[in-house]
Design a protein around this motif. Structure first.
Motif, PDB file in Angstrom:
ATOM      1  N   SER A   1       0.814  -1.231   0.000  1.00 54.76           N
ATOM      2  CA  SER A   1       0.000   0.000   0.000  1.00 54.76           C
ATOM      3  C   SER A   1       0.838   1.268   0.000  1.00 54.76           C
ATOM      4  O   SER A   1       0.342   2.342  -0.332  1.00 54.76           O
ATOM      5  CB  SER A   1      -0.924   0.009   1.220  1.00 54.76           C
ATOM      6  OG  SER A   1      -1.816  -1.075   1.186  1.00 54.76           O
ATOM      7  N   THR A   2       2.120   1.151   0.380  1.00 55.40           N
ATOM      8  CA  THR A   2       2.992   2.332   0.382  1.00 55.40           C
ATOM      9  C   THR A   2       3.471   2.713  -1.012  1.00 55.40           C
ATOM     10  O   THR A   2       3.946   3.830  -1.224  1.00 55.40           O
ATOM     11  CB  THR A   2       4.242   2.076   1.247  1.00 55.40           C
ATOM     12  OG1 THR A   2       5.042   1.049   0.625  1.00 55.40           O
ATOM     13  CG2 THR A   2       3.871   1.665   2.656  1.00 55.40           C
ATOM     14  N   GLY A   3       3.406   1.774  -1.956  1.00 58.09           N
ATOM     15  CA  GLY A   3       3.958   2.014  -3.287  1.00 58.09           C
ATOM     16  C   GLY A   3       5.441   1.708  -3.385  1.00 58.09           C
ATOM     17  O   GLY A   3       6.012   1.742  -4.477  1.00 58.09           O
ATOM     18  N   LEU A   4       6.088   1.396  -2.256  1.00 57.54           N
ATOM     19  CA  LEU A   4       7.529   1.141  -2.257  1.00 57.54           C
ATOM     20  C   LEU A   4       7.895  -0.132  -3.018  1.00 57.54           C
ATOM     21  O   LEU A   4       9.021  -0.267  -3.504  1.00 57.54           O
ATOM     22  CB  LEU A   4       8.054   1.045  -0.821  1.00 57.54           C
ATOM     23  CG  LEU A   4       7.941   2.313   0.033  1.00 57.54           C
ATOM     24  CD1 LEU A   4       8.338   2.016   1.478  1.00 57.54           C
ATOM     25  CD2 LEU A   4       8.811   3.430  -0.535  1.00 57.54           C
ATOM     26  N   LEU A   5       6.943  -1.054  -3.117  1.00 53.54           N
ATOM     27  CA  LEU A   5       7.201  -2.321  -3.807  1.00 53.54           C
ATOM     28  C   LEU A   5       6.908  -2.254  -5.302  1.00 53.54           C
ATOM     29  O   LEU A   5       7.178  -3.223  -6.023  1.00 53.54           O
ATOM     30  CB  LEU A   5       6.369  -3.444  -3.192  1.00 53.54           C
ATOM     31  CG  LEU A   5       6.926  -4.120  -1.935  1.00 53.54           C
ATOM     32  CD1 LEU A   5       5.875  -5.069  -1.351  1.00 53.54           C
ATOM     33  CD2 LEU A   5       8.210  -4.870  -2.229  1.00 53.54           C
ATOM     34  N   ASP A   6       6.364  -1.149  -5.794  1.00 46.46           N
ATOM     35  CA  ASP A   6       6.032  -1.056  -7.218  1.00 46.46           C
ATOM     36  C   ASP A   6       7.275  -1.299  -8.070  1.00 46.46           C
ATOM     37  O   ASP A   6       8.323  -0.682  -7.842  1.00 46.46           O
ATOM     38  CB  ASP A   6       5.441   0.321  -7.554  1.00 46.46           C
ATOM     39  CG  ASP A   6       4.028   0.485  -7.018  1.00 46.46           C
ATOM     40  OD1 ASP A   6       3.499  -0.484  -6.434  1.00 46.46           O
ATOM     41  OD2 ASP A   6       3.457   1.583  -7.184  1.00 46.46           O
ATOM     42  N   GLY A   7       7.151  -2.219  -9.020  1.00 50.79           N
ATOM     43  CA  GLY A   7       8.275  -2.545  -9.898  1.00 50.79           C
ATOM     44  C   GLY A   7       9.278  -3.484  -9.267  1.00 50.79           C
ATOM     45  O   GLY A   7      10.273  -3.845  -9.895  1.00 50.79           O
ATOM     46  N   LYS A   8       9.024  -3.899  -8.021  1.00 46.20           N
ATOM     47  CA  LYS A   8       9.947  -4.774  -7.303  1.00 46.20           C
ATOM     48  C   LYS A   8       9.341  -6.163  -7.112  1.00 46.20           C
ATOM     49  O   LYS A   8       8.142  -6.368  -7.244  1.00 46.20           O
ATOM     50  CB  LYS A   8      10.315  -4.164  -5.947  1.00 46.20           C
ATOM     51  CG  LYS A   8      11.122  -2.868  -6.055  1.00 46.20           C
ATOM     52  CD  LYS A   8      11.512  -2.364  -4.675  1.00 46.20           C
ATOM     53  CE  LYS A   8      12.513  -1.211  -4.752  1.00 46.20           C
ATOM     54  NZ  LYS A   8      11.965  -0.026  -5.424  1.00 46.20           N
ATOM     55  N   VAL A   9      10.188  -7.106  -6.767  1.00 47.02           N
ATOM     56  CA  VAL A   9       9.778  -8.494  -6.554  1.00 47.02           C
ATOM     57  C   VAL A   9       9.245  -8.665  -5.138  1.00 47.02           C
ATOM     58  O   VAL A   9       9.787  -8.098  -4.192  1.00 47.02           O
ATOM     59  CB  VAL A   9      10.971  -9.439  -6.791  1.00 47.02           C
ATOM     60  CG1 VAL A   9      10.614 -10.876  -6.428  1.00 47.02           C
ATOM     61  CG2 VAL A   9      11.425  -9.365  -8.248  1.00 47.02           C
ATOM     62  N   ALA A  10       8.175  -9.455  -4.993  1.00 46.80           N
ATOM     63  CA  ALA A  10       7.599  -9.710  -3.669  1.00 46.80           C
ATOM     64  C   ALA A  10       6.864 -11.036  -3.678  1.00 46.80           C
ATOM     65  O   ALA A  10       6.545 -11.600  -4.725  1.00 46.80           O
ATOM     66  CB  ALA A  10       6.652  -8.585  -3.270  1.00 46.80           C
TER      67      ALA A  10
ATOM     68  N   ALA B   1      -4.717  -6.311  -6.216  1.00 48.34           N
ATOM     69  CA  ALA B   1      -4.615  -5.042  -5.488  1.00 48.34           C
ATOM     70  C   ALA B   1      -3.391  -4.238  -5.908  1.00 48.34           C
ATOM     71  O   ALA B   1      -3.424  -3.003  -5.917  1.00 48.34           O
ATOM     72  CB  ALA B   1      -4.575  -5.308  -3.989  1.00 48.34           C
ATOM     73  N   PHE B   2      -2.304  -4.934  -6.275  1.00 48.75           N
ATOM     74  CA  PHE B   2      -1.034  -4.257  -6.569  1.00 48.75           C
ATOM     75  C   PHE B   2      -0.424  -4.774  -7.878  1.00 48.75           C
ATOM     76  O   PHE B   2       0.587  -5.487  -7.882  1.00 48.75           O
ATOM     77  CB  PHE B   2      -0.050  -4.472  -5.413  1.00 48.75           C
ATOM     78  CG  PHE B   2      -0.604  -4.146  -4.055  1.00 48.75           C
ATOM     79  CD1 PHE B   2      -0.897  -2.838  -3.696  1.00 48.75           C
ATOM     80  CD2 PHE B   2      -0.857  -5.150  -3.125  1.00 48.75           C
ATOM     81  CE1 PHE B   2      -1.423  -2.536  -2.452  1.00 48.75           C
ATOM     82  CE2 PHE B   2      -1.370  -4.867  -1.876  1.00 48.75           C
ATOM     83  CZ  PHE B   2      -1.658  -3.545  -1.539  1.00 48.75           C
ATOM     84  N   PRO B   3      -1.051  -4.457  -9.009  1.00 50.81           N
ATOM     85  CA  PRO B   3      -0.580  -4.998 -10.297  1.00 50.81           C
ATOM     86  C   PRO B   3       0.821  -4.535 -10.687  1.00 50.81           C
ATOM     87  O   PRO B   3       1.464  -5.172 -11.534  1.00 50.81           O
ATOM     88  CB  PRO B   3      -1.633  -4.481 -11.290  1.00 50.81           C
ATOM     89  CG  PRO B   3      -2.251  -3.289 -10.621  1.00 50.81           C
ATOM     90  CD  PRO B   3      -2.237  -3.600  -9.166  1.00 50.81           C
ATOM     91  N   ALA B   4       1.324  -3.463 -10.096  1.00 54.50           N
ATOM     92  CA  ALA B   4       2.658  -2.958 -10.455  1.00 54.50           C
ATOM     93  C   ALA B   4       3.784  -3.728  -9.758  1.00 54.50           C
ATOM     94  O   ALA B   4       4.959  -3.551 -10.088  1.00 54.50           O
ATOM     95  CB  ALA B   4       2.772  -1.473 -10.113  1.00 54.50           C
TER      96      ALA B   4
ATOM     97  N   LYS C   1       7.767 -18.213  -4.422  1.00 53.02           N
ATOM     98  CA  LYS C   1       8.925 -17.970  -3.563  1.00 53.02           C
ATOM     99  C   LYS C   1       8.565 -17.975  -2.074  1.00 53.02           C
ATOM    100  O   LYS C   1       7.545 -17.457  -1.656  1.00 53.02           O
ATOM    101  CB  LYS C   1       9.578 -16.629  -3.913  1.00 53.02           C
ATOM    102  CG  LYS C   1      10.322 -16.627  -5.245  1.00 53.02           C
ATOM    103  CD  LYS C   1      11.505 -17.570  -5.207  1.00 53.02           C
ATOM    104  CE  LYS C   1      12.307 -17.545  -6.476  1.00 53.02           C
ATOM    105  NZ  LYS C   1      13.429 -18.515  -6.437  1.00 53.02           N
ATOM    106  N   THR C   2       9.471 -18.547  -1.280  1.00 53.04           N
ATOM    107  CA  THR C   2       9.343 -18.521   0.170  1.00 53.04           C
ATOM    108  C   THR C   2       9.744 -17.162   0.723  1.00 53.04           C
ATOM    109  O   THR C   2       9.101 -16.620   1.614  1.00 53.04           O
ATOM    110  CB  THR C   2      10.229 -19.612   0.795  1.00 53.04           C
ATOM    111  OG1 THR C   2       9.870 -20.875   0.235  1.00 53.04           O
ATOM    112  CG2 THR C   2      10.066 -19.661   2.300  1.00 53.04           C
ATOM    113  N   VAL C   3      10.841 -16.602   0.172  1.00 50.03           N
ATOM    114  CA  VAL C   3      11.377 -15.309   0.615  1.00 50.03           C
ATOM    115  C   VAL C   3      11.851 -14.535  -0.605  1.00 50.03           C
ATOM    116  O   VAL C   3      12.384 -15.120  -1.555  1.00 50.03           O
ATOM    117  CB  VAL C   3      12.579 -15.503   1.576  1.00 50.03           C
ATOM    118  CG1 VAL C   3      13.235 -14.172   1.924  1.00 50.03           C
ATOM    119  CG2 VAL C   3      12.154 -16.215   2.850  1.00 50.03           C
ATOM    120  N   THR C   4      11.636 -13.219  -0.599  1.00 54.33           N
ATOM    121  CA  THR C   4      12.220 -12.362  -1.632  1.00 54.33           C
ATOM    122  C   THR C   4      12.973 -11.208  -0.967  1.00 54.33           C
ATOM    123  O   THR C   4      12.616 -10.778   0.140  1.00 54.33           O
ATOM    124  CB  THR C   4      11.152 -11.758  -2.576  1.00 54.33           C
ATOM    125  OG1 THR C   4      10.339 -10.817  -1.855  1.00 54.33           O
ATOM    126  CG2 THR C   4      10.275 -12.835  -3.187  1.00 54.33           C
TER     127      THR C   4
END
Length: 320
Positions: free
Chosen positions: A118-127, A140-143, A150-153
């Motif tokens: 929800s912060t936008g900090l993960l946009d474009g990043k792996v999670a 909810a977060f298509p970006a 994955k177990t951990v990113t």
């Protein structure tokens, strides 16, 4: 010393917070036994709306205080109503961004990833997140580059983990980054955690959206679930539904998050998993009864979706 903030969000999972505290305190204990300074200083943070009722041994602070932390850990949530829960925890969102830009690392356990998303900090990043929450997370977060297997990113200073025991893999990863591999291995032995598990796909279960108001999509879902052994094309699935192929595909993906063909494939894989878990059917029977005719194609699709071969899955999960 690394200053850690563990967030006491609204609807946080008690077991999740307990695991976080236990692992970091264990690392502190290892260092103390070696005559070294403890690596972690741990604080519990709230948004001012509730108190720390369970972890009285720790300093409890409000995010309104102007402190800076090196690592922030967001625990899992207890509720499935994540939209409402995020609203209750909205005060954390600007605070997390502020801490991140002051060089803090942020790690999430299970569905805690929704708050970081929800912060936008993960946009474009792996999670990643809990396997059964991945569909809602992706919608909810298509970006965000979701990796449901994955177990951990880790992507820069941002860390996420899957469900349940995956939190321990995240915490071991953080220990290795901060304290070295020796401490991480010692902690893995204490908590009996298999360090090399990187995949969580085989823990997933297909739980498609049911509570929606689109009768057309609901009709398509029902046809797929009743006829998954016999149909193979969209045309076969929708031949009695009064709508065009294009319209059904568009509406289906909009409501469910995947296409009808993907829905069919996931329905078949879920059926195969149940047969492998609950029956002694020969593999050829499992393949046929889950809607496949080509054993090679079935094994390829199964391995991609589940993260292991059908035989490995049976060995791991069959009730004996």
């Amino acid at each position: 010393m690394i200053k850690i903030a563990v967030l006491l969000t609204q609807h946080y999972k008690l077991l999740s917070v307990a695991a976080i505290l236990d692992v970091f305190e264990t690392a502190n204990k290892f260092h103390q036994e070696m005559g070294k300074e403890s690596p972690y200083e741990i604080y519990l943070l709230n948004n001012g709306d509730h108190k720390n009722d369970f972890f009285n041994a720790y300093a409890s602070k409000s995010i309104a205080e102007d402190d800076v932390y090196n690592l922030i850990v967001i625990p899992a949530f207890t509720t499935d109503d994540l939209k409402s829960t995020l609203g209750l925890n909205s005060q954390f969102i600007p605070w997390l961004s502020k801490q991140y830009y002051k060089e803090a690392e942020i790690a999430t356990v299970c569905t805690g990833a929704f708050l970081l998303g929800s912060t936008g900090l993960l946009d474009g990043k792996v999670a990643t997140t809990h396997v059964d929450a991945c569909s809602a997370f992706s919608k909810a977060f298509p970006a965000i580059k979701l990796r449901p297997d994955k177990t951990v990113t880790q992507d820069g200073k941002l860390y996420t983990s899957g469900g349940a025991t995956s939190s321990f893999h995240l915490l071991l990863h953080l220990l290795q980054n901060h304290c070295g591999k020796e401490i991480s291995i010692k902690a893995a032995k204490i908590f009996a955690i298999d360090m090399d598990r990187q995949n969580q796909s085989y823990f997933s279960s297909f739980q498609p959206a049911r509570h929606h108001n689109d009768d057309l999509v609901a009709s398509a879902q029902e046809k797929i679930e009743l006829n998954y052994q016999d149909v193979s094309t969209i045309e076969e699935m929708i031949k009695d539904i009064p709508s065009s192929r294009r319209n059904i595909v568009r509406r289906f993906k909009q409501v469910i998050g995947i296409t009808p063909i993907e829905y069919l494939q996931q329905t078949r894989i879920e059926a195969a998993k149940k047969l492998l878990e609950q029956t002694a059917q020969q593999m050829t029977e499992v393949i046929y009864n889950s809607g496949y005719n080509d054993p090679k194609a079935f094994r390829k699709v199964f391995r991609k979706a589940v993260g292991m071969t059908p035989s490995e899955y049976r060995d791991k999960f069959q009730a004996r």
